[in-house]
Design a protein around this motif. Structure first.
Motif, mmCIF file in Angstrom:
data_model
loop_
_atom_site.group_PDB
_atom_site.id
_atom_site.type_symbol
_atom_site.label_atom_id
_atom_site.label_comp_id
_atom_site.label_asym_id
_atom_site.label_seq_id
_atom_site.Cartn_x
_atom_site.Cartn_y
_atom_site.Cartn_z
ATOM 1 N N HIS A 36 0.954 -1.301 -0.069
ATOM 2 C CA HIS A 36 0.069 -0.069 -0.012
ATOM 3 C C HIS A 36 0.786 1.399 -0.027
ATOM 4 N N THR A 71 -4.418 -0.773 -7.952
ATOM 5 C CA THR A 71 -5.890 -0.453 -7.553
ATOM 6 C C THR A 71 -5.578 1.254 -6.970
ATOM 7 N N ARG A 73 -7.073 4.651 -5.624
ATOM 8 C CA ARG A 73 -8.432 5.111 -4.848
ATOM 9 C C ARG A 73 -8.506 6.153 -4.472
ATOM 10 N N ASN A 77 -12.006 9.130 0.154
ATOM 11 C CA ASN A 77 -12.917 8.022 0.092
ATOM 12 C C ASN A 77 -12.707 6.902 -0.418
ATOM 13 N N GLN A 78 -11.746 6.109 0.439
ATOM 14 C CA GLN A 78 -11.013 4.766 0.070
ATOM 15 C C GLN A 78 -11.466 3.588 -0.363
ATOM 16 N N GLU A 79 -13.185 3.872 -0.329
ATOM 17 C CA GLU A 79 -14.004 2.814 -0.712
ATOM 18 C C GLU A 79 -14.117 2.879 -2.391
ATOM 19 N N LYS A 80 -13.917 4.269 -2.594
ATOM 20 C CA LYS A 80 -13.955 4.494 -4.333
ATOM 21 C C LYS A 80 -12.845 4.033 -4.932
ATOM 22 N N ILE A 81 -12.856 3.174 -5.882
ATOM 23 C CA ILE A 81 -11.918 2.929 -6.926
ATOM 24 C C ILE A 81 -12.009 3.749 -7.940
#
Length: 229
Positions: A36, A71, A73, A77-81
């Motif tokens: 990461h 990936t 992000r 908003n780390q849920e958004k790719i």
């Protein structure tokens, strides 16, 4: 006879794998391992986050091929790719190769869907035994869209191992090779020149990298912040 053939095939495959394992790799080798990263501007403001996950390790014709899912992000908003793509690496003999296609802008590539695109590359390589003062080969990639509608080129030159030193990030402290290089990119009439410095370690990859503009001012910094196995 079938058992004998299977045994011979197994021994042959093992020999091929042994050949490819002579090289030192600068990525994780275990499927599922995730790296990461966090990118910040010169003032320390976070501009991007992304991860690289090992999804495939295969032996093909005496070479070991590695595929990593990258990936990107949204930092807010780390849920958004934002975008995902696969980057590739390989080992042949005692040399580690980095696929230059990783330097393509994936968002721009999406705009070329349905068009004829010709890509020519000269991959970056890392020999097994790096040492300070060592010069490394140049790398390049060129892209032609249609019959010359658009041409893009990126050349990575003046690559050199500067030092072998410790680097500390949120992921830990690592003994790294410091690599410097110049990057020249051209798209149409637009030319961009950068100077990059990166710190790499075997079996992981880049721990930290810094990018400087043509005036020598720091543009951005990328650091490894977490390793998930």
């Amino acid at each position: 006879m079938k058992k004998l053939f299977s045994m011979i095939l197994l021994m042959f495959s093992a020999c091929l794998l042994a050949i490819s394992q002579d090289c030192t790799i600068y990525i994780p080798s275990d499927i599922g391992t995730e790296l990461h990263f966090q990118t910040s501007n010169a003032k320390g403001k976070i501009q991007g986050i992304y991860s690289q996950k090992v999804i495939s390790v295969k032996n093909i014709g005496g070479e070991t091929h590695y595929d990593l899912l990258q990936t990107h992000r949204d930092p807010k908003n780390q849920e958004k790719i934002i975008i995902q793509d696969t980057i590739s690496f390989r080992c042949k003999g005692n040399v580690f190769y980095i696929d230059m296609e990783k330097y393509l802008n994936q968002k721009q590539m999406e705009g070329f869907k349905g068009m004829e695109v010709k890509i020519t590359t000269n991959d970056l390589i890392y020999p097994s035994n790096l040492s300070p003062g060592m010069a490394l080969n140049d790398g390049s990639i060129s892209l032609q869209v249609g019959s010359g509608i658009m041409n893009m080129t990126t050349n990575i030159i003046n690559r050199k191992v500067e030092a072998h030193e410790n680097i500390t990030t949120a992921a830990g402290t690592f003994k790294c090779y410091k690599i410097s290089e110049d990057v020249k990119s051209k798209m149409g009439f637009i030319t961009v020149q950068l100077h990059n410095v990166s710190w790499i370690v075997k079996n992981i990859g880049t721990i930290r990298s810094e990018s400087y503009n043509k005036k020598g001012k720091l543009d951005s910094t990328t650091e490894l912040i977490k390793i998930v196995k």
